[in-house]
Enzyme design. Structure first.
Site, PDB file in Angstrom:
ATOM      1  N   SER A  55       0.453  -1.407  -0.491  1.00 52.47           N
ATOM      2  CA  SER A  55       0.281   0.065   0.283  1.00 52.47           C
ATOM      3  C   SER A  55       0.729   2.016  -0.158  1.00 52.47           C
ATOM      4  CB  SER A  55      -1.019  -0.407   1.607  1.00 52.47           C
ATOM      5  OG  SER A  55      -1.691  -1.297   0.949  1.00 52.47           O
TER       6      SER A  55
ATOM      7  N   THR B 207      -5.776  -3.304   8.063  1.00 49.60           N
ATOM      8  CA  THR B 207      -5.195  -5.006   7.019  1.00 49.60           C
ATOM      9  C   THR B 207      -6.238  -6.161   8.610  1.00 49.60           C
ATOM     10  OG1 THR B 207      -4.957  -6.146   5.599  1.00 49.60           O
ATOM     11  CG2 THR B 207      -3.552  -5.099   7.205  1.00 49.60           C
TER      12      THR B 207
ATOM     13  N   LYS C 197      -9.745  -5.657  11.286  1.00 55.34           N
ATOM     14  CA  LYS C 197     -11.284  -4.882  10.571  1.00 55.34           C
ATOM     15  C   LYS C 197     -12.524  -4.828  11.316  1.00 55.34           C
ATOM     16  CE  LYS C 197      -9.398  -5.882   5.986  1.00 55.34           C
ATOM     17  NZ  LYS C 197      -9.718  -6.983   4.734  1.00 55.34           N
TER      18      LYS C 197
ATOM     19  N   GLU D 181     -23.411   2.459   5.900  1.00 62.12           N
ATOM     20  CA  GLU D 181     -24.480   1.507   6.792  1.00 62.12           C
ATOM     21  C   GLU D 181     -23.865  -0.035   6.466  1.00 62.12           C
ATOM     22  OE1 GLU D 181     -28.659   0.538   4.437  1.00 62.12           O
ATOM     23  OE2 GLU D 181     -27.412   2.223   3.690  1.00 62.12           O
TER      24      GLU D 181
ATOM     25  N   ASN E  61     -12.303  -1.362   6.783  1.00 64.70           N
ATOM     26  CA  ASN E  61     -10.638  -1.477   6.826  1.00 64.70           C
ATOM     27  C   ASN E  61     -10.004   0.444   6.070  1.00 64.70           C
ATOM     28  OD1 ASN E  61     -12.344  -0.669   3.705  1.00 64.70           O
ATOM     29  ND2 ASN E  61     -10.066  -1.745   2.704  1.00 64.70           N
TER      30      ASN E  61
ATOM     31  N   ASP F  10     -13.056  -2.424   0.763  1.00 61.06           N
ATOM     32  CA  ASP F  10     -13.434  -3.927   0.542  1.00 61.06           C
ATOM     33  C   ASP F  10     -14.862  -4.701  -0.521  1.00 61.06           C
ATOM     34  OD1 ASP F  10     -10.893  -4.834   1.230  1.00 61.06           O
ATOM     35  OD2 ASP F  10     -10.788  -5.642   2.790  1.00 61.06           O
TER      36      ASP F  10
ATOM     37  N   GLY G  89     -13.261 -13.864   7.531  1.00 62.58           N
ATOM     38  CA  GLY G  89     -12.852 -12.939   8.866  1.00 62.58           C
ATOM     39  C   GLY G  89     -13.226 -11.917   7.994  1.00 62.58           C
ATOM     40  N   GLY G  90     -12.293  -9.969   8.069  1.00 60.96           N
ATOM     41  CA  GLY G  90     -13.576  -8.811   7.672  1.00 60.96           C
ATOM     42  C   GLY G  90     -13.048  -8.807   6.285  1.00 60.96           C
TER      43      GLY G  90
ATOM     44  N   ARG H 160     -10.228 -21.509   9.185  1.00 63.66           N
ATOM     45  CA  ARG H 160      -9.751 -22.399  10.412  1.00 63.66           C
ATOM     46  C   ARG H 160     -10.374 -23.108  11.734  1.00 63.66           C
ATOM     47  NH1 ARG H 160      -6.010 -25.045   7.552  1.00 63.66           N
ATOM     48  NH2 ARG H 160      -5.226 -23.966   5.613  1.00 63.66           N
TER      49      ARG H 160
END
Length: 278
Positions: A22, A68, A72, A84, A93, A108, A130-131, A152
């Site tokens: 990034s 990240t 998140k 929203e 993110n 994302d 996850g996020g 996992r």
């Protein structure tokens, strides 16, 4: 959106933030735009002192931060205001500072909407819970027939399945050991895990042959082509790789940061320079 004259710093916060691309993507863009902003990695371990991070983001010279793995959901929870999409997904993110408050967004989610929400998907396999996975799920609300979620950590997958069912999406969770079988039933596969970061990582479904017409969406971007994308190419399937996702979510930040229209073209040039260097 306007900022104080001394607000110049943007961060990316994550357990391995310094390993992301990034900063390499954004800093040349800011230089070309002629502003004095900088984009810096901020490594924060999974069990880091998150109150200190929040306090740091409220400094007068901070514009905000991308967020990240694995923070998140933390970003969504600590924000003073949420979009929203963030409220629904429970993940953010991007945090933007306004005076002494933080507003949370999820670019994302916007990226997945741009890449996948133009059509419906009968059978979705979501790898990860996850996020990023939460963003993908909410982005496709109303366009998913059924979903299979694997992670996992089975309890995390079950939690995300509860969110899916609350949105009217039927589905189930499976163990990672069952991914190959689940993949052969899917019409859309989304990899929202770190699988593929290591060049030795095979596709999560191994050597299984996927259904013709299956679309593969990979969040992972790195110097090599991931096993996930190599499998899609080998099987002649449509796909969107992590670099495309990185660009789409970055472009979604432009209006949120109050940057000009020329920023999109500069982002594309910056990304091309990065990819051409490998």
């Amino acid at each position: 959106m306007s900022y104080e004259d001394n607000a110049t710093r943007l961060f990316i916060i994550g357990s391995h933030a310094s390993h992301t691309m990034s900063s390499d993507l954004w800093n040349p863009v800011f230089e070309e735009l002629g502003n004095c902003w900088t984009y810096q990695p901020w490594d924060v371990p999974a069990q880091g002192e998150m109150q200190d991070v929040r306090n740091g983001l409220l400094a007068a010279d901070v514009i905000g931060a991308n967020v990240t793995m694995p923070h998140k959901q933390w970003a969504a929870a600590i924000a003073d205001e949420r979009s929203e999409q963030v409220s629904l997904s429970g993940a953010a993110n991007l945090l933007i500072r306004q005076d002494d408050q933080l507003s949370a967004y999820n670019t994302d989610l916007i990226a997945v909407e741009t890449g996948l929400a133009t059509k419906s998907h009968d059978h979705v396999l979501l790898l990860g819970a996850g996020g990023a996975a939460r963003a993908a799920l909410v982005a496709l609300k109303g366009r998913i027939g059924t979903i299979i979620i694997t992670d996992r950590h089975r309890d995390v997958a079950e939690e995300l399945l509860t969110l899916a069912k609350g949105m009217g999406i039927p589905g189930r969770t499976v163990d990672f050991s069952q991914v190959a079988e689940a993949a052969t039933q899917a019409t859309l596969i989304i990899n929202a895990t770190p699988i593929g970061k290591d060049p030795k990582d095979p596709a999560p479904w191994g050597k299984a042959r996927l259904r013709p017409g299956t679309f593969v969406y990979d969040f992972v971007y790195c110097e090599h082509v991931t096993g996930t994308i190599l499998s899609a190419i080998d099987q002649g399937l449509e796909y969107s790789d992590g670099w495309e996702h990185l660009l789409l979510q970055a472009e979604a930040m432009i209006p949120l940061l109050g940057l000009g229209e020329q920023t999109a073209a500069q982002l594309r040039l910056s990304l091309k320079r990065i990819r051409d260097s490998y």
